[in-house]
Design a protein around this motif. Structure first.
Motif, short mmCIF file in Angstrom:
data_model
loop_
_atom_site.label_atom_id
_atom_site.label_comp_id
_atom_site.label_asym_id
_atom_site.label_seq_id
_atom_site.Cartn_x
_atom_site.Cartn_y
_atom_site.Cartn_z
N VAL A 62 0.86 -1.18 0.00
CA VAL A 62 0.00 0.00 0.00
C VAL A 62 0.90 1.24 0.00
CG1 VAL A 62 -1.75 1.30 1.26
CG2 VAL A 62 -1.85 -1.19 1.23
N THR A 63 0.58 2.15 -0.91
CA THR A 63 1.31 3.41 -1.02
C THR A 63 0.32 4.56 -0.84
OG1 THR A 63 2.88 2.42 -2.58
CG2 THR A 63 2.77 4.83 -2.51
N LEU A 64 0.71 5.54 -0.07
CA LEU A 64 -0.09 6.75 0.08
C LEU A 64 0.63 7.89 -0.62
CD1 LEU A 64 -1.07 6.64 3.88
CD2 LEU A 64 -2.25 5.61 1.94
N LEU A 65 0.00 8.47 -1.64
CA LEU A 65 0.51 9.69 -2.28
C LEU A 65 -0.15 10.84 -1.54
CD1 LEU A 65 0.36 8.93 -6.10
CD2 LEU A 65 2.36 9.02 -4.65
N ILE A 66 0.63 11.60 -0.82
CA ILE A 66 0.06 12.66 0.01
C ILE A 66 0.53 14.03 -0.44
CG2 ILE A 66 -0.28 11.18 2.03
CD1 ILE A 66 2.26 12.29 3.20
N GLY A 67 -0.34 14.99 -0.26
CA GLY A 67 -0.04 16.37 -0.60
C GLY A 67 -1.31 17.19 -0.51
N LYS A 68 -1.12 18.45 -0.38
CA LYS A 68 -2.27 19.35 -0.31
C LYS A 68 -2.93 19.47 -1.68
CE LYS A 68 -2.12 20.70 3.99
NZ LYS A 68 -3.21 20.49 4.90
N LYS A 69 -4.13 20.01 -1.70
CA LYS A 69 -4.87 20.21 -2.94
C LYS A 69 -4.02 21.04 -3.91
CE LYS A 69 -9.12 22.20 -4.69
NZ LYS A 69 -10.30 21.46 -4.94
N GLY A 70 -3.97 20.58 -5.16
CA GLY A 70 -3.21 21.31 -6.18
C GLY A 70 -1.74 20.93 -6.25
N SER A 71 -1.33 19.92 -5.51
CA SER A 71 0.09 19.55 -5.49
C SER A 71 0.50 18.59 -6.61
CB SER A 71 0.46 18.95 -4.13
OG SER A 71 -0.27 17.76 -3.91
N GLY A 72 -0.46 18.12 -7.40
CA GLY A 72 -0.14 17.25 -8.53
C GLY A 72 -0.39 15.77 -8.29
N LYS A 73 -1.14 15.44 -7.25
CA LYS A 73 -1.42 14.04 -6.94
C LYS A 73 -2.17 13.34 -8.06
CE LYS A 73 -3.72 14.92 -3.22
NZ LYS A 73 -3.70 16.36 -3.35
N THR A 74 -3.20 13.96 -8.58
CA THR A 74 -4.01 13.32 -9.62
C THR A 74 -3.21 13.16 -10.91
OG1 THR A 74 -6.06 14.15 -8.64
CG2 THR A 74 -6.15 13.44 -10.94
N ILE B 206 -1.67 -1.32 -4.15
CA ILE B 206 -2.76 -0.38 -3.93
C ILE B 206 -2.18 0.99 -3.61
CG2 ILE B 206 -4.80 0.18 -2.55
CD1 ILE B 206 -5.07 -2.86 -2.00
N THR B 207 -2.62 2.00 -4.35
CA THR B 207 -2.16 3.37 -4.14
C THR B 207 -3.36 4.25 -3.82
OG1 THR B 207 -0.34 3.05 -5.70
CG2 THR B 207 -0.94 5.32 -5.17
N LEU B 208 -3.28 4.97 -2.70
CA LEU B 208 -4.33 5.89 -2.28
C LEU B 208 -3.82 7.32 -2.38
CD1 LEU B 208 -5.39 4.14 1.07
CD2 LEU B 208 -6.38 3.78 -1.19
N LEU B 209 -4.63 8.21 -2.94
CA LEU B 209 -4.29 9.62 -2.95
C LEU B 209 -4.95 10.28 -1.75
CD1 LEU B 209 -3.54 8.82 -5.85
CD2 LEU B 209 -4.19 11.11 -6.51
N ILE B 210 -4.14 10.95 -0.94
CA ILE B 210 -4.60 11.56 0.31
C ILE B 210 -4.29 13.05 0.27
CG2 ILE B 210 -4.36 11.56 2.82
CD1 ILE B 210 -5.42 8.91 1.84
N SER B 211 -5.33 13.87 0.39
CA SER B 211 -5.15 15.33 0.44
C SER B 211 -4.85 15.74 1.87
CB SER B 211 -6.41 16.04 -0.07
OG SER B 211 -6.55 15.85 -1.44
N LYS C 96 1.07 2.09 8.50
CA LYS C 96 1.95 1.11 7.86
C LYS C 96 1.75 1.12 6.35
CE LYS C 96 2.40 -1.96 11.79
NZ LYS C 96 1.59 -1.42 12.82
N ALA C 97 2.35 2.09 5.71
CA ALA C 97 2.28 2.22 4.25
C ALA C 97 3.48 3.03 3.79
CB ALA C 97 0.99 2.92 3.83
N THR C 98 3.79 2.90 2.53
CA THR C 98 4.82 3.73 1.94
C THR C 98 4.22 5.12 1.70
OG1 THR C 98 5.75 1.81 0.82
CG2 THR C 98 6.37 3.98 -0.03
N LEU C 99 4.86 6.15 2.24
CA LEU C 99 4.37 7.51 2.08
C LEU C 99 5.22 8.22 1.04
CD1 LEU C 99 3.86 8.59 5.81
CD2 LEU C 99 2.16 7.68 4.24
#
Length: 138
Positions: free
Chosen positions: A2-14, A116-121, A132-135
């Protein structure tokens, strides 16, 4: 995994999700699934990726999202990658609930041999420290 792609809105996650999902389709011998809230990614993703609109199935909350993801894995044994855009919009932004969700997803990912990759704002310091995930912070 499981990987979490994290960043604030507008940071390029999508944008990163689109690039990674399209790359996964090209390198995968199985199926790539993208779950989103709404249908804004229809023209950005290759037609070879399976795009699922969580609103179409009334998915709301972590339990419902877990049910959807586990159903995807149970119904198709060759899913290699799952990407979830706008996780907090689909399931809510409760940090403790996210931690429990990620724990369950780690089990699912291992059992189904799926990434599994989750995008987290959010920023890294707003998330539970023992998740317990790759951040990957953008």
């Amino acid at each position: 995994m499981v990987t979490l792609l994290i960043g604030k809105k507008g940071s390029g996650k999508t944008k990163r999700l689109i690039d990674e999902a399209n790359a996964a389709v090209n390198s995968s011998d199985g199926c790539v699934v993208v779950v989103e809230k709404g249908s804004k990614l229809t023209y950005d993703l290759t037609h070879k990726a399976r795009l699922i609109d969580s609103d179409a199935y009334k998915i709301s909350g972590y339990e419902a999202l877990y049910g959807l993801l586990s159903g995807i894995c149970a119904g198709n044994y060759d899913v290699t990658d799952i990407f979830v855009d706008s996780t907090f919009k689909i399931a809510g932004s409760n940090g403790d609930a996210l931690k429990m969700f990620v724990d369950k997803l780690n089990f699912l990912a291992a059992e189904a041999n799926t990434s599994i990759t989750l995008l987290i704002s959010s920023s890294k310091d707003e998330l539970p420290t023992d998740i317990k995930a790759t951040l990957e912070e953008l």
